[in-house]
Design a protein around this motif. Sequence first.
Motif, PDB file in Angstrom:
ATOM      1  N   ALA A  49       1.928 -10.774   2.199  1.00 43.74           N
ATOM      2  CA  ALA A  49       2.542 -10.494   3.497  1.00 43.74           C
ATOM      3  C   ALA A  49       2.737  -8.995   3.690  1.00 43.74           C
ATOM      4  CB  ALA A  49       3.879 -11.235   3.621  1.00 43.74           C
ATOM      5  N   VAL A  50       3.157  -8.297   2.642  1.00 45.13           N
ATOM      6  CA  VAL A  50       3.342  -6.850   2.740  1.00 45.13           C
ATOM      7  C   VAL A  50       1.997  -6.164   2.936  1.00 45.13           C
ATOM      8  CG1 VAL A  50       4.049  -4.784   1.457  1.00 45.13           C
ATOM      9  CG2 VAL A  50       5.508  -6.796   1.482  1.00 45.13           C
ATOM     10  N   VAL A  51       0.974  -6.605   2.221  1.00 42.10           N
ATOM     11  CA  VAL A  51      -0.362  -6.017   2.374  1.00 42.10           C
ATOM     12  C   VAL A  51      -0.862  -6.224   3.803  1.00 42.10           C
ATOM     13  CG1 VAL A  51      -2.779  -6.220   1.658  1.00 42.10           C
ATOM     14  CG2 VAL A  51      -0.972  -6.150  -0.063  1.00 42.10           C
ATOM     15  N   ASP A  52      -0.602  -7.402   4.379  1.00 44.48           N
ATOM     16  CA  ASP A  52      -1.010  -7.661   5.766  1.00 44.48           C
ATOM     17  C   ASP A  52      -0.283  -6.733   6.731  1.00 44.48           C
ATOM     18  OD1 ASP A  52      -2.702  -9.658   4.896  1.00 44.48           O
ATOM     19  OD2 ASP A  52      -1.321 -11.297   5.402  1.00 44.48           O
ATOM     20  N   ARG A  53       1.020  -6.537   6.519  1.00 43.84           N
ATOM     21  CA  ARG A  53       1.774  -5.629   7.395  1.00 43.84           C
ATOM     22  C   ARG A  53       1.293  -4.188   7.235  1.00 43.84           C
ATOM     23  NH1 ARG A  53       6.092  -9.090   5.879  1.00 43.84           N
ATOM     24  NH2 ARG A  53       6.896  -7.571   4.367  1.00 43.84           N
ATOM     25  N   LEU A  54       0.974  -3.783   6.013  1.00 40.64           N
ATOM     26  CA  LEU A  54       0.447  -2.428   5.798  1.00 40.64           C
ATOM     27  C   LEU A  54      -0.890  -2.260   6.512  1.00 40.64           C
ATOM     28  CD1 LEU A  54       1.283  -1.909   2.016  1.00 40.64           C
ATOM     29  CD2 LEU A  54       2.361  -0.770   3.974  1.00 40.64           C
ATOM     30  N   ALA A  55      -1.736  -3.286   6.472  1.00 39.46           N
ATOM     31  CA  ALA A  55      -3.017  -3.224   7.179  1.00 39.46           C
ATOM     32  C   ALA A  55      -2.803  -3.104   8.687  1.00 39.46           C
ATOM     33  CB  ALA A  55      -3.861  -4.452   6.850  1.00 39.46           C
ATOM     34  N   ALA A  56      -1.807  -3.797   9.206  1.00 46.07           N
ATOM     35  CA  ALA A  56      -1.497  -3.693  10.634  1.00 46.07           C
ATOM     36  C   ALA A  56      -1.048  -2.271  10.978  1.00 46.07           C
ATOM     37  CB  ALA A  56      -0.424  -4.709  11.021  1.00 46.07           C
ATOM     38  N   HIS A  57      -0.236  -1.670  10.121  1.00 45.42           N
ATOM     39  CA  HIS A  57       0.191  -0.278  10.351  1.00 45.42           C
ATOM     40  C   HIS A  57      -1.008   0.667  10.281  1.00 45.42           C
ATOM     41  CE1 HIS A  57       4.453  -0.972  10.648  1.00 45.42           C
ATOM     42  NE2 HIS A  57       4.449  -1.666   9.525  1.00 45.42           N
ATOM     43  N   PHE A  58      -1.965   0.391   9.405  1.00 44.55           N
ATOM     44  CA  PHE A  58      -3.186   1.193   9.324  1.00 44.55           C
ATOM     45  C   PHE A  58      -3.969   1.086  10.631  1.00 44.55           C
ATOM     46  CE2 PHE A  58      -7.779   1.172   8.368  1.00 44.55           C
ATOM     47  CZ  PHE A  58      -7.929   2.509   8.019  1.00 44.55           C
ATOM     48  N   ARG A  59      -4.116  -0.150  11.148  1.00 42.40           N
ATOM     49  CA  ARG A  59      -4.853  -0.346  12.400  1.00 42.40           C
ATOM     50  C   ARG A  59      -4.178   0.360  13.562  1.00 42.40           C
ATOM     51  NH1 ARG A  59      -5.343  -5.445  10.088  1.00 42.40           N
ATOM     52  NH2 ARG A  59      -3.607  -6.259  11.301  1.00 42.40           N
ATOM     53  N   GLU A  60      -2.854   0.479  13.509  1.00 45.30           N
ATOM     54  CA  GLU A  60      -2.117   1.138  14.587  1.00 45.30           C
ATOM     55  C   GLU A  60      -2.031   2.647  14.385  1.00 45.30           C
ATOM     56  OE1 GLU A  60       1.583  -0.938  14.778  1.00 45.30           O
ATOM     57  OE2 GLU A  60       0.630  -2.807  15.375  1.00 45.30           O
ATOM     58  N   GLY A  61      -2.621   3.158  13.311  1.00 42.03           N
ATOM     59  CA  GLY A  61      -2.684   4.599  13.096  1.00 42.03           C
ATOM     60  C   GLY A  61      -1.485   5.210  12.392  1.00 42.03           C
TER      61      GLY A  61
ATOM     62  N   GLU B  96      -4.615   2.550   0.813  1.00 46.16           N
ATOM     63  CA  GLU B  96      -5.109   2.168  -0.502  1.00 46.16           C
ATOM     64  C   GLU B  96      -4.012   2.290  -1.560  1.00 46.16           C
ATOM     65  OE1 GLU B  96      -8.532   3.680  -3.577  1.00 46.16           O
ATOM     66  OE2 GLU B  96      -8.913   3.865  -1.426  1.00 46.16           O
ATOM     67  N   GLU B  97      -3.250   3.393  -1.518  1.00 39.92           N
ATOM     68  CA  GLU B  97      -2.165   3.587  -2.488  1.00 39.92           C
ATOM     69  C   GLU B  97      -1.101   2.504  -2.350  1.00 39.92           C
ATOM     70  OE1 GLU B  97      -0.600   7.465  -1.806  1.00 39.92           O
ATOM     71  OE2 GLU B  97      -2.419   8.488  -2.481  1.00 39.92           O
ATOM     72  N   ARG B  98      -0.694   2.255  -1.117  1.00 36.07           N
ATOM     73  CA  ARG B  98       0.383   1.289  -0.885  1.00 36.07           C
ATOM     74  C   ARG B  98      -0.081  -0.133  -1.181  1.00 36.07           C
ATOM     75  NH1 ARG B  98       4.401   3.347   3.799  1.00 36.07           N
ATOM     76  NH2 ARG B  98       4.145   5.582   3.474  1.00 36.07           N
ATOM     77  N   THR B  99      -1.326  -0.436  -0.871  1.00 35.31           N
ATOM     78  CA  THR B  99      -1.844  -1.775  -1.168  1.00 35.31           C
ATOM     79  C   THR B  99      -1.879  -2.005  -2.674  1.00 35.31           C
ATOM     80  OG1 THR B  99      -3.155  -1.754   0.852  1.00 35.31           O
ATOM     81  CG2 THR B  99      -3.790  -3.324  -0.830  1.00 35.31           C
ATOM     82  N   ALA B 100      -2.320  -0.989  -3.421  1.00 31.19           N
ATOM     83  CA  ALA B 100      -2.330  -1.115  -4.884  1.00 31.19           C
ATOM     84  C   ALA B 100      -0.908  -1.281  -5.417  1.00 31.19           C
ATOM     85  CB  ALA B 100      -2.990   0.104  -5.514  1.00 31.19           C
ATOM     86  N   ALA B 101       0.028  -0.520  -4.869  1.00 26.03           N
ATOM     87  CA  ALA B 101       1.423  -0.647  -5.302  1.00 26.03           C
ATOM     88  C   ALA B 101       1.995  -2.010  -4.932  1.00 26.03           C
ATOM     89  CB  ALA B 101       2.262   0.473  -4.691  1.00 26.03           C
ATOM     90  N   ALA B 102       1.615  -2.540  -3.759  1.00 21.70           N
ATOM     91  CA  ALA B 102       2.109  -3.863  -3.342  1.00 21.70           C
ATOM     92  C   ALA B 102       1.579  -4.940  -4.267  1.00 21.70           C
ATOM     93  CB  ALA B 102       1.697  -4.148  -1.905  1.00 21.70           C
TER      94      ALA B 102
ATOM     95  N   GLY C 222      12.546  -5.000  -4.235  1.00 21.25           N
ATOM     96  CA  GLY C 222      12.818  -3.578  -4.058  1.00 21.25           C
ATOM     97  C   GLY C 222      11.549  -2.754  -4.099  1.00 21.25           C
ATOM     98  N   ASP C 223      10.618  -3.135  -4.977  1.00 22.62           N
ATOM     99  CA  ASP C 223       9.334  -2.432  -5.031  1.00 22.62           C
ATOM    100  C   ASP C 223       8.588  -2.562  -3.704  1.00 22.62           C
ATOM    101  OD1 ASP C 223       9.900  -1.860  -7.696  1.00 22.62           O
ATOM    102  OD2 ASP C 223       8.705  -3.551  -8.454  1.00 22.62           O
ATOM    103  N   LEU C 224       8.644  -3.738  -3.100  1.00 22.87           N
ATOM    104  CA  LEU C 224       7.951  -3.959  -1.829  1.00 22.87           C
ATOM    105  C   LEU C 224       8.661  -3.266  -0.667  1.00 22.87           C
ATOM    106  CD1 LEU C 224       6.944  -7.718  -2.125  1.00 22.87           C
ATOM    107  CD2 LEU C 224       5.498  -5.707  -2.444  1.00 22.87           C
ATOM    108  N   VAL C 225       9.989  -3.288  -0.672  1.00 25.37           N
ATOM    109  CA  VAL C 225      10.741  -2.670   0.414  1.00 25.37           C
ATOM    110  C   VAL C 225      10.465  -1.175   0.475  1.00 25.37           C
ATOM    111  CG1 VAL C 225      13.091  -2.087   1.172  1.00 25.37           C
ATOM    112  CG2 VAL C 225      12.533  -4.423   0.532  1.00 25.37           C
ATOM    113  N   ARG C 226      10.352  -0.534  -0.680  1.00 26.72           N
ATOM    114  CA  ARG C 226      10.090   0.905  -0.706  1.00 26.72           C
ATOM    115  C   ARG C 226       8.740   1.253  -0.069  1.00 26.72           C
ATOM    116  NH1 ARG C 226      13.288   0.424  -5.227  1.00 26.72           N
ATOM    117  NH2 ARG C 226      11.671  -0.217  -6.683  1.00 26.72           N
ATOM    118  N   LEU C 227       7.791   0.342  -0.112  1.00 24.52           N
ATOM    119  CA  LEU C 227       6.472   0.608   0.456  1.00 24.52           C
ATOM    120  C   LEU C 227       6.482   0.640   1.978  1.00 24.52           C
ATOM    121  CD1 LEU C 227       4.329  -1.678  -1.865  1.00 24.52           C
ATOM    122  CD2 LEU C 227       4.582   0.810  -1.971  1.00 24.52           C
ATOM    123  N   GLU C 228       7.445  -0.034   2.574  1.00 28.03           N
ATOM    124  CA  GLU C 228       7.519  -0.102   4.037  1.00 28.03           C
ATOM    125  C   GLU C 228       8.739   0.611   4.610  1.00 28.03           C
ATOM    126  OE1 GLU C 228       5.760  -4.078   5.644  1.00 28.03           O
ATOM    127  OE2 GLU C 228       7.220  -4.549   4.076  1.00 28.03           O
TER     128      GLU C 228
END
Length: 175
Positions: free
Chosen positions: A42-54, A62-68, A75-81
């Motif tokens: 779910a976090v990776v999907d939201r990060l991809a949506a943020h990528f599509r929105e610029g 790539e960094e955040r997806t690997a970390a997710a 807490g690890d996931l919350v820090r990514l977003e």
Amino acid sequence: MVAPAPLFFPGRLAAPEKHSGLVRLALMSDLDVRVGDAERAAVVDRLAAHFREGRLDAEELEERTAAANAARTRGDLVRLEADLPAPPRPVDLAAQRRRRRERIVSALAIPAFLWVIYAATDFGGFPWPIFPTAVFVLGLVTELGGGDHRRHHHGRSRHRHHPDLPPPPRPPERL
């Protein structure tokens, strides 16, 4: 002499094996709960949506997806977003219709009950139920007429801020 380890570090237990399950659970925050594949996806999907929105470039994505994918706790996931806006909440149209129907019924039933009391007790006297009826009718007209003050902001915050400054940060949402 070595000082004993504290029972609680922010976000971590010092020696979890020394505590019973209930104490361990009480000392843990929600951010310390381990995550599963569905939460990571779910976090990776939201990060991809943020990528599509610029909001993210390809390297950040790539960094955040690997970390997710390597995240172990919420807490690890919350820090990514944390520096990204939260997705808009879905509108529950059925709940809105139900709430509107309840408001209409109460706006009609309560004044009707007051008029019944007036007719049964003091029919020839001053028609006092006119005042609460007017308040309920005004509320009903406001509800049906779209008097929700939040709609008139056209997506802007109620609080004004300087146009050159970004809006204040929103706290991260819990997963």
